[in-house]
Write an enzyme that holds these catalytic residues in place. Sequence first.
Site, PDB file in Angstrom:
ATOM      1  N   GLU A 163       0.809  -1.237   0.000  1.00  0.00           N
ATOM      2  CA  GLU A 163       0.000   0.000   0.000  1.00  0.00           C
ATOM      3  C   GLU A 163       0.836   1.278   0.000  1.00  0.00           C
ATOM      4  OE1 GLU A 163      -2.698  -0.510   3.291  1.00  0.00           O
ATOM      5  OE2 GLU A 163      -3.582  -2.306   2.417  1.00  0.00           O
ATOM      6  N   ASN A 205       2.049  -5.246  -3.136  1.00  0.00           N
ATOM      7  CA  ASN A 205       0.640  -5.520  -2.844  1.00  0.00           C
ATOM      8  C   ASN A 205      -0.105  -4.209  -2.576  1.00  0.00           C
ATOM      9  OD1 ASN A 205      -1.390  -7.595  -2.195  1.00  0.00           O
ATOM     10  ND2 ASN A 205      -1.268  -6.850  -0.096  1.00  0.00           N
ATOM     11  N   HIS A 242     -10.487  -5.907  -2.507  1.00  0.00           N
ATOM     12  CA  HIS A 242     -11.593  -5.726  -1.561  1.00  0.00           C
ATOM     13  C   HIS A 242     -12.688  -4.979  -2.322  1.00  0.00           C
ATOM     14  CE1 HIS A 242      -9.341  -7.039   1.941  1.00  0.00           C
ATOM     15  NE2 HIS A 242      -8.350  -6.238   1.610  1.00  0.00           N
ATOM     16  N   GLU A 271      -6.450 -10.552  -1.303  1.00  0.00           N
ATOM     17  CA  GLU A 271      -7.295 -10.303  -0.121  1.00  0.00           C
ATOM     18  C   GLU A 271      -8.756 -10.218  -0.523  1.00  0.00           C
ATOM     19  OE1 GLU A 271      -5.824  -6.979   2.212  1.00  0.00           O
ATOM     20  OE2 GLU A 271      -3.738  -7.536   1.868  1.00  0.00           O
ATOM     21  N   ASP A 273     -12.516 -10.097  -1.015  1.00  0.00           N
ATOM     22  CA  ASP A 273     -13.833 -10.172  -0.383  1.00  0.00           C
ATOM     23  C   ASP A 273     -14.749  -9.226  -1.150  1.00  0.00           C
ATOM     24  OD1 ASP A 273     -12.864  -7.730   0.669  1.00  0.00           O
ATOM     25  OD2 ASP A 273     -12.708  -8.501   2.710  1.00  0.00           O
TER      26      ASP A 273
HETATM   27  O1  9MR Z   1      -7.830  -7.863   8.330  1.00  0.00           O
HETATM   28  C1  9MR Z   1      -6.882  -7.075   9.016  1.00  0.00           C
HETATM   29  C2  9MR Z   1      -7.476  -6.551  10.309  1.00  0.00           C
HETATM   30  O2  9MR Z   1      -7.668  -7.620  11.198  1.00  0.00           O
HETATM   31  C3  9MR Z   1      -6.569  -5.511  10.924  1.00  0.00           C
HETATM   32  O3  9MR Z   1      -7.202  -4.919  12.022  1.00  0.00           O
HETATM   33  C4  9MR Z   1      -6.205  -4.469   9.902  1.00  0.00           C
HETATM   34  C5  9MR Z   1      -5.253  -3.473  10.513  1.00  0.00           C
HETATM   35  O4  9MR Z   1      -4.608  -2.683   9.604  1.00  0.00           O
HETATM   36  O5  9MR Z   1      -5.616  -5.069   8.773  1.00  0.00           O
HETATM   37  C6  9MR Z   1      -6.490  -5.934   8.118  1.00  0.00           C
HETATM   38  O6  9MR Z   1      -5.897  -6.446   6.952  1.00  0.00           O
HETATM   39  C7  9MR Z   1      -5.559  -5.483   5.959  1.00  0.00           C
HETATM   40  C8  9MR Z   1      -4.333  -5.991   5.253  1.00  0.00           C
HETATM   41  O7  9MR Z   1      -3.300  -6.230   6.177  1.00  0.00           O
HETATM   42  C9  9MR Z   1      -3.865  -5.025   4.197  1.00  0.00           C
HETATM   43  N1  9MR Z   1      -4.929  -4.703   3.277  1.00  0.00           N
HETATM   44  C10 9MR Z   1      -6.176  -4.277   3.882  1.00  0.00           C
HETATM   45  C11 9MR Z   1      -6.650  -5.314   4.898  1.00  0.00           C
HETATM   46  C12 9MR Z   1      -7.988  -4.928   5.467  1.00  0.00           C
HETATM   47  O8  9MR Z   1      -7.894  -3.747   6.187  1.00  0.00           O
END
Ligand code: 9MR
Length: 469
Positions: A163, A205, A242, A271, A273
């Site tokens: 990101e 990513n 997402h 990722e 969904d």
């Molecule tokens: O799913 C993850 C969630 O449990 C955490 O609280 C969050 C914190 O930043 O991160 C989520 O996963 C993220 C991933 O690491 C990077 N892309 C976005 C995902 C959803 O926020």
Amino acid sequence: MRNAKWRAATKAALALTGAGALAASMAIFLPGTASAGTTLGASAAEKGRYFGTAVAANRLSDGAYTTILNREFNSVTPENEMKIDATEPQQGQFTFTNADRIVNHARSQGMSVRGHTLAWHQQQPGWMQNMSGSALRQAMLNHVTQVATYYRGKIAAWDVVNEAFADGSSGARRDSNLQRTGNDWIEAAFRAARAADPGAKLCYNDYNTDNWTHAKTQAVYNMVRDFKSRGVPIDCVGLQSHFNNDSPYVSNYRTTLSSFAALGVDVQITELDIQNAPANTYRAVVEDCLAVPRCNGITVWGIRDSDSWRSEQSPLLFTSGGAKKAAYDAVLAALNAGGTTPPPTTAPPTTPPPTTAPPTTPPPTTPPPTTPPPTGSCTATVSVNQWPGGFVANVRVTAGSSALNSWATTITLPSGAAVTNAWSANRSGNSGTVRFTNVDYNSQVGAGQTIEFGFQGTGTAGNLSATCA
Ligand code: 9MR
């Protein structure tokens, strides 16, 4: 029967082999026609791909959860356990307990592991959030090196950087403390990751990079093209995917996948969904991946809706009670129907870690003419963070009783050691005596003041000393 046996054989092969051999072992079994897998993982494997899920360590004690995990998936991504705050909560103190629980579970089941993530502006531990400049750059590279080294041989693909681009129409990098260490922070992270684990595929990513017309997608594409043209070690691009009402699936998604693939990288949906889990959209995503030979795997971001970071949107393939949803059936059917273009037998990463520094910067026969001689005297000290096969050096340059308008230092490396990249300094040479000169922003050093720069290298540095030239 054949599927069950095949799956067992594949799982055994996955358990025994590294990331590079994974694709090769799958390629032996690739049919070009419809298949009849009864689980997501088995069906994807018949098409030379994996089907994975994000896993949370604290759910591994939930039997309903692990039943679905073990039955359906052949790849896992730790949802939070490999992030920087989890693995290096105090600087230099690494904890892998929860990440290891997931990795060990995956290995015991013959599943491959996606590592997520080595460098990110979010989920930084407090000590890192408060850092900047060359100290942060050094800390980031050390983190990448230590974590990737610890898991060497166990990770199929790493999200090396996550990101790093801004949302919206700018196409710019996202502002962050890491970005402010210099635009080359991403490639520096990739080089460090390659040196630490040459067998892992190295991915960039990001999210909202699904729509081919978006500025952010184009910006990531341009970065990957640039990296490939300059030999920066990148093997794959992760599209988080997402999808929701604000950021919906669009039909040009397949163009995005194939355009990245055409740059010579694998593409992974990392990722996935989708708000309310519409079966048609899930089917379209799978069909798009199967249509692109180098789209070699799909990961959903959780198993049951109750496991989702967006559980209120019910975006996953299983209900909170663990039942298969219509989207599940659509995904399985699409996996079984499609896949007439299996991925190539991907060789292990083509760019091994340099035993000497990259050939793109041969030592000039004369020092660069652009840097004027220093205007005052200085002293310099070097601290080295060494690990087996590599090191990061931090150099402090202190002006004497007169201010400097420019500076230069030389450092002599022992035989077998070589510089692979430097930050906050220009560099001439990569082995033997290496010369470092100021960049624009640190040319002026007040009397008695100190600036810092750093470099990373391969081999053993030993105790280094720096001489002000
Ligand atoms: O799913 C993850 C969630 O449990 C955490 O609280 C969050 C914190 O930043 O991160 C989520 O996963 C993220 C991933 O690491 C990077 N892309 C976005 C995902 C959803 O926020």
